[in-house]
Design a protein around this motif. Structure first.
Motif, PDB file in Angstrom:
ATOM      1  N   GLY A   1     -20.632 -27.691  35.847  1.00  0.00           N
ATOM      2  CA  GLY A   1     -19.985 -28.308  34.682  1.00  0.00           C
ATOM      3  C   GLY A   1     -20.860 -29.412  34.114  1.00  0.00           C
ATOM      4  O   GLY A   1     -20.377 -30.432  33.631  1.00  0.00           O
TER       5      GLY A   1
ATOM      6  N   GLY B   1     -20.348 -31.066  30.561  1.00  0.00           N
ATOM      7  CA  GLY B   1     -19.159 -31.854  30.213  1.00  0.00           C
ATOM      8  C   GLY B   1     -19.472 -33.350  30.235  1.00  0.00           C
ATOM      9  O   GLY B   1     -20.564 -33.771  30.616  1.00  0.00           O
TER      10      GLY B   1
ATOM     11  N   GLY C   1     -20.025 -34.495  33.719  1.00  0.00           N
ATOM     12  CA  GLY C   1     -21.242 -33.844  34.209  1.00  0.00           C
ATOM     13  C   GLY C   1     -22.482 -34.572  33.711  1.00  0.00           C
ATOM     14  O   GLY C   1     -23.411 -34.854  34.477  1.00  0.00           O
TER      15      GLY C   1
ATOM     16  N   SER D   1     -23.940 -24.156  34.384  1.00  0.00           N
ATOM     17  CA  SER D   1     -23.215 -24.135  33.119  1.00  0.00           C
ATOM     18  C   SER D   1     -22.800 -22.711  32.778  1.00  0.00           C
ATOM     19  O   SER D   1     -23.633 -21.799  32.786  1.00  0.00           O
ATOM     20  CB  SER D   1     -24.108 -24.686  31.996  1.00  0.00           C
TER      21      SER D   1
ATOM     22  N   ALA E   1     -17.608 -30.688  38.321  1.00  0.00           N
ATOM     23  CA  ALA E   1     -17.086 -31.436  37.169  1.00  0.00           C
ATOM     24  C   ALA E   1     -16.487 -30.442  36.177  1.00  0.00           C
ATOM     25  O   ALA E   1     -16.889 -30.358  35.018  1.00  0.00           O
ATOM     26  CB  ALA E   1     -18.207 -32.253  36.531  1.00  0.00           C
TER      27      ALA E   1
ATOM     28  N   PRO F   1     -12.808 -28.211  34.715  1.00  0.00           N
ATOM     29  CA  PRO F   1     -11.361 -28.371  34.552  1.00  0.00           C
ATOM     30  C   PRO F   1     -10.643 -27.986  35.848  1.00  0.00           C
ATOM     31  O   PRO F   1     -11.167 -27.194  36.641  1.00  0.00           O
ATOM     32  CB  PRO F   1     -11.015 -27.387  33.427  1.00  0.00           C
TER      33      PRO F   1
ATOM     34  N   ILE G   1     -10.342 -24.481  38.981  1.00  0.00           N
ATOM     35  CA  ILE G   1     -11.516 -23.652  39.292  1.00  0.00           C
ATOM     36  C   ILE G   1     -12.070 -24.004  40.672  1.00  0.00           C
ATOM     37  O   ILE G   1     -12.394 -23.113  41.466  1.00  0.00           O
ATOM     38  CB  ILE G   1     -12.605 -23.825  38.206  1.00  0.00           C
TER      39      ILE G   1
ATOM     40  N   LEU H   1     -14.476 -33.597  40.981  1.00  0.00           N
ATOM     41  CA  LEU H   1     -13.980 -34.615  40.062  1.00  0.00           C
ATOM     42  C   LEU H   1     -12.644 -34.225  39.444  1.00  0.00           C
ATOM     43  O   LEU H   1     -12.011 -35.021  38.754  1.00  0.00           O
ATOM     44  CB  LEU H   1     -15.010 -34.900  38.956  1.00  0.00           C
ATOM     45  N   GLY H   2     -12.233 -33.001  39.659  1.00  0.00           N
ATOM     46  CA  GLY H   2     -10.954 -32.541  39.126  1.00  0.00           C
ATOM     47  C   GLY H   2      -9.808 -32.829  40.082  1.00  0.00           C
ATOM     48  O   GLY H   2      -9.957 -33.566  41.066  1.00  0.00           O
TER      49      GLY H   2
ATOM     50  N   CYS I   1      -8.876 -40.987  36.650  1.00  0.00           N
ATOM     51  CA  CYS I   1      -9.264 -42.264  36.043  1.00  0.00           C
ATOM     52  C   CYS I   1      -8.098 -43.250  35.984  1.00  0.00           C
ATOM     53  O   CYS I   1      -8.215 -44.399  36.430  1.00  0.00           O
ATOM     54  CB  CYS I   1      -9.854 -42.026  34.658  1.00  0.00           C
TER      55      CYS I   1
ATOM     56  N   SER J   1     -12.849 -40.190  25.466  1.00  0.00           N
ATOM     57  CA  SER J   1     -13.650 -39.352  26.368  1.00  0.00           C
ATOM     58  C   SER J   1     -12.859 -38.963  27.613  1.00  0.00           C
ATOM     59  O   SER J   1     -13.252 -38.031  28.321  1.00  0.00           O
ATOM     60  CB  SER J   1     -14.943 -40.066  26.769  1.00  0.00           C
ATOM     61  N   GLY J   2     -11.773 -39.646  27.878  1.00  0.00           N
ATOM     62  CA  GLY J   2     -10.919 -39.307  29.016  1.00  0.00           C
ATOM     63  C   GLY J   2     -10.395 -37.885  28.950  1.00  0.00           C
ATOM     64  O   GLY J   2     -10.033 -37.296  29.974  1.00  0.00           O
TER      65      GLY J   2
ATOM     66  N   GLY K   1     -12.176 -35.324  27.924  1.00  0.00           N
ATOM     67  CA  GLY K   1     -13.260 -34.351  28.039  1.00  0.00           C
ATOM     68  C   GLY K   1     -13.809 -33.954  26.681  1.00  0.00           C
ATOM     69  O   GLY K   1     -13.381 -34.451  25.637  1.00  0.00           O
TER      70      GLY K   1
ATOM     71  N   LEU L   1     -15.367 -42.906  32.660  1.00  0.00           N
ATOM     72  CA  LEU L   1     -16.405 -41.937  33.027  1.00  0.00           C
ATOM     73  C   LEU L   1     -17.251 -42.394  34.217  1.00  0.00           C
ATOM     74  O   LEU L   1     -17.997 -41.597  34.782  1.00  0.00           O
ATOM     75  CB  LEU L   1     -17.323 -41.669  31.830  1.00  0.00           C
TER      76      LEU L   1
HETATM   77  N1  LIG Z   1     -13.277 -37.390  31.198  1.00  0.00           N
HETATM   78  C1  LIG Z   1     -12.871 -38.272  32.094  1.00  0.00           C
HETATM   79  O1  LIG Z   1     -12.771 -39.473  31.824  1.00  0.00           O
HETATM   80  C2  LIG Z   1     -12.511 -37.825  33.490  1.00  0.00           C
HETATM   81  C3  LIG Z   1     -12.235 -38.804  34.432  1.00  0.00           C
HETATM   82  C4  LIG Z   1     -11.899 -38.416  35.735  1.00  0.00           C
HETATM   83  C5  LIG Z   1     -11.841 -37.072  36.058  1.00  0.00           C
HETATM   84  N2  LIG Z   1     -12.077 -36.135  35.097  1.00  0.00           N
HETATM   85  C6  LIG Z   1     -11.990 -34.727  35.511  1.00  0.00           C
HETATM   86  O2  LIG Z   1     -13.315 -34.219  35.645  1.00  0.00           O
HETATM   87  C7  LIG Z   1     -13.351 -32.830  35.290  1.00  0.00           C
HETATM   88  C8  LIG Z   1     -14.361 -32.653  34.170  1.00  0.00           C
HETATM   89  O3  LIG Z   1     -13.931 -33.465  33.075  1.00  0.00           O
HETATM   90  P1  LIG Z   1     -14.812 -33.672  31.770  1.00  0.00           P
HETATM   91  O4  LIG Z   1     -14.174 -34.786  31.031  1.00  0.00           O
HETATM   92  O5  LIG Z   1     -16.247 -33.755  32.121  1.00  0.00           O
HETATM   93  O6  LIG Z   1     -14.528 -32.294  31.027  1.00  0.00           O
HETATM   94  P2  LIG Z   1     -15.335 -31.604  29.841  1.00  0.00           P
HETATM   95  O7  LIG Z   1     -16.118 -32.611  29.098  1.00  0.00           O
HETATM   96  O8  LIG Z   1     -14.352 -30.786  29.101  1.00  0.00           O
HETATM   97  O9  LIG Z   1     -16.360 -30.659  30.611  1.00  0.00           O
HETATM   98  C9  LIG Z   1     -15.967 -29.653  31.502  1.00  0.00           C
HETATM   99  C10 LIG Z   1     -17.110 -28.648  31.625  1.00  0.00           C
HETATM  100  O10 LIG Z   1     -16.666 -27.610  32.479  1.00  0.00           O
HETATM  101  C11 LIG Z   1     -17.319 -26.392  32.118  1.00  0.00           C
HETATM  102  N3  LIG Z   1     -16.359 -25.300  32.209  1.00  0.00           N
HETATM  103  C12 LIG Z   1     -16.445 -24.245  33.053  1.00  0.00           C
HETATM  104  N4  LIG Z   1     -15.400 -23.450  32.925  1.00  0.00           N
HETATM  105  C13 LIG Z   1     -14.625 -23.974  31.969  1.00  0.00           C
HETATM  106  C14 LIG Z   1     -13.402 -23.580  31.384  1.00  0.00           C
HETATM  107  N5  LIG Z   1     -12.743 -22.488  31.802  1.00  0.00           N
HETATM  108  N6  LIG Z   1     -12.892 -24.359  30.413  1.00  0.00           N
HETATM  109  C15 LIG Z   1     -13.539 -25.471  29.994  1.00  0.00           C
HETATM  110  N7  LIG Z   1     -14.704 -25.908  30.543  1.00  0.00           N
HETATM  111  C16 LIG Z   1     -15.237 -25.145  31.509  1.00  0.00           C
HETATM  112  C17 LIG Z   1     -17.863 -26.590  30.730  1.00  0.00           C
HETATM  113  O11 LIG Z   1     -19.258 -26.595  30.899  1.00  0.00           O
HETATM  114  P3  LIG Z   1     -20.115 -25.279  30.744  1.00  0.00           P
HETATM  115  O12 LIG Z   1     -19.628 -24.588  29.508  1.00  0.00           O
HETATM  116  O13 LIG Z   1     -21.498 -25.776  30.646  1.00  0.00           O
HETATM  117  O14 LIG Z   1     -19.831 -24.481  31.991  1.00  0.00           O
HETATM  118  C18 LIG Z   1     -17.447 -27.981  30.321  1.00  0.00           C
HETATM  119  O15 LIG Z   1     -18.507 -28.671  29.664  1.00  0.00           O
HETATM  120  C19 LIG Z   1     -11.919 -32.467  34.868  1.00  0.00           C
HETATM  121  O16 LIG Z   1     -11.259 -31.885  35.943  1.00  0.00           O
HETATM  122  C20 LIG Z   1     -11.303 -33.824  34.518  1.00  0.00           C
HETATM  123  O17 LIG Z   1      -9.909 -33.848  34.686  1.00  0.00           O
HETATM  124  C21 LIG Z   1     -12.431 -36.473  33.830  1.00  0.00           C
END
Ligand SMILES: NC(=O)c1ccc[n+]([C@@H]2O[C@H](COP(=O)([O-])OP(=O)(O)OC[C@H]3O[C@@H](n4cnc5c(N)ncnc54)[C@H](OP(=O)(O)O)[C@@H]3O)[C@@H](O)[C@H]2O)c1
Length: 345
Positions: free
Chosen positions: A7, A10, A13, A33, A69, A71, A74, A92-93, A144, A176-177, A179, A314
């Protein structure tokens, strides 16, 4: 130490990549990815130009540590063979945060792919559970909002200083929380000059917060948790209200007792800081850094304590904490690779 990120495109990531790229003991050998395999990371994130990393498909090579990293939903399906191969996994999920798979299914509305493995995971909030994290192979990196809330509340509940059923968490997050995925509610024109509550009393972080507070209080705890979306990119500010325990010193002593509790809990910590009296946390204090800031005040008119907690969602709320967890499980100094200061403005 060979590390990889699933991931990698993201938000968390790319934040992992930014941190691990500067980590003296980590060699990034794999960036997985599903959508961008074969591309240079700079094609997705130009600010990472010159790193020389190429995104790969999801065929994971031998690694010491893999950060997942993705959703939720998975990781649970994929983690077991990785652990059998000796790869330590930091997710991180949300797949391993809740001890009860039925609670997970209720709040996340998906079937848990591997409930049997949940007991192998440790909840990775180092300042509170450091001893349990050391040596583990599967880390559930906290959410978070839970990170911001638990840092403020767990020490006070462990010491019995709060009435546990009176806790209100009023939290605000940057966009950004949610994603990087496309979502109409997150378009610039929807978010800009706007401020709204969402997930009121039904946000998925509620059971995670309640689970850890219940462990701290040794009794079931329910909280009123209301998250809000703020038109900023990063940061969480949680304002927390709770009635203090009955019989907690004299009026004049209550604030001192509460303050001493948090001070003692975090005075040796490099990333969690109780600010000097009267200085209130701001999200920019933590912007881009792994630091968390706390402040509290006892309001004698209401008998409530008000605690404010700020983190970067983040970093301490995701990727920074994940690197902190990696350092612990690999026996490295906990702050390694995390010394970089944040950004201002
Ligand atoms: N954002 C935050 O502040 C935060 C804080 C704490 C925890 N989290 C958790 O960390 C995890 C990642 O969050 P994020 O904010 O980095 O998310 P994001 O920006 O949406 O990125 C997730 C990445 O996962 C990959 N992916 C693979 N299968 C996917 C699918 N079926 N649907 C969507 N994406 C898919 C995609 O990358 P590819 O297309 O390159 O595979 C995507 O870029 C989540 O579980 C989230 O709840 C996020």
């Amino acid at each position: 130490m060979k590390v990889g990120i699933l991931g990698a495109t993201g938000y968390t990531g790319q934040e992992l990549l930014r941190l691990l790229n500067n980590h003296p003991e980590a060699e990034i050998v794999y960036l997985g990815s599903s959508s961008s395999a074969g591309k240079d990371i700079a094609a997705v994130y130009p600010h990472l130009s010159g790193c020389g990393y190429v995104l790969e498909d999801e065929c994971i090579p031998d690694l010491d540590v893999l950060f997942v990293a993705l959703p939720h939903g998975i990781a649970a399906a994929r983690v077991e063979p990785l652990l059998k191969r000796g790869i330590k996994v930091i997710d991180l999920g949300a797949d391993f945060r809740l001890r009860d798979s039925l609670e997970y299914e209720k709040w996340y509305k998906v079937k848990h792919a591997n409930p049997g493995i949940i007991s192998e995971a440790v909840y990775g909030l180092p300042e509170l559970y450091r001893d349990q994290i050391y040596g583990k192979s599967l880390v559930a990196n906290p959410g978070c909002y839970p990170t911001a809330s638990l840092l403020a509340l767990v020490p006070l509940l462990e010491e019995g200083l709060l009435q546990k059923q009176t806790i209100v968490i009023d939290a605000k997050s940057g966009v950004s929380g949610a994603g990087r995925g496309v979502n109409q509610a997150l378009h610039f024109s929807e978010v800009n000059e706007n401020f709204k509550a969402y997930g009121v009393a039904e946000h998925r972080h509620t059971p995670e917060i309640e689970q850890q507070l219940t462990f701290a209080a040794k009794n079931k705890v329910h909280v009123s948790f209301v998250p809000h979306l703020v038109p900023m990119t990063r940061g969480i500010l949680a304002t927390i209200y709770a009635q203090v325990a009955e019989g907690l010193g004299t009026e004049g002593q209550k604030e001192k007792i509460l303050r001493e509790c948090l001070k003692e809990a975090y005075q040796q910590e490099q990333f969690v800081h109780l600010l000097p009296e009267g200085v209130w946390p701001q999200t920019k204090y933590c912007y881009g850094s792994n630091h968390a800031f706390l402040q509290l005040k006892y309001d004698e008119r209401t008998g409530r304590v008000i605690i404010v907690s700020a983190i970067d969602n983040l970093v301490k709320g995701a990727s920074g904490q994940a690197v902190q967890n990696m350092n612990i499980i690999m026996g490295l100094p906990e702050g390694m690779g995390l010394a970089a200061r944040g950004m201002w403005p």
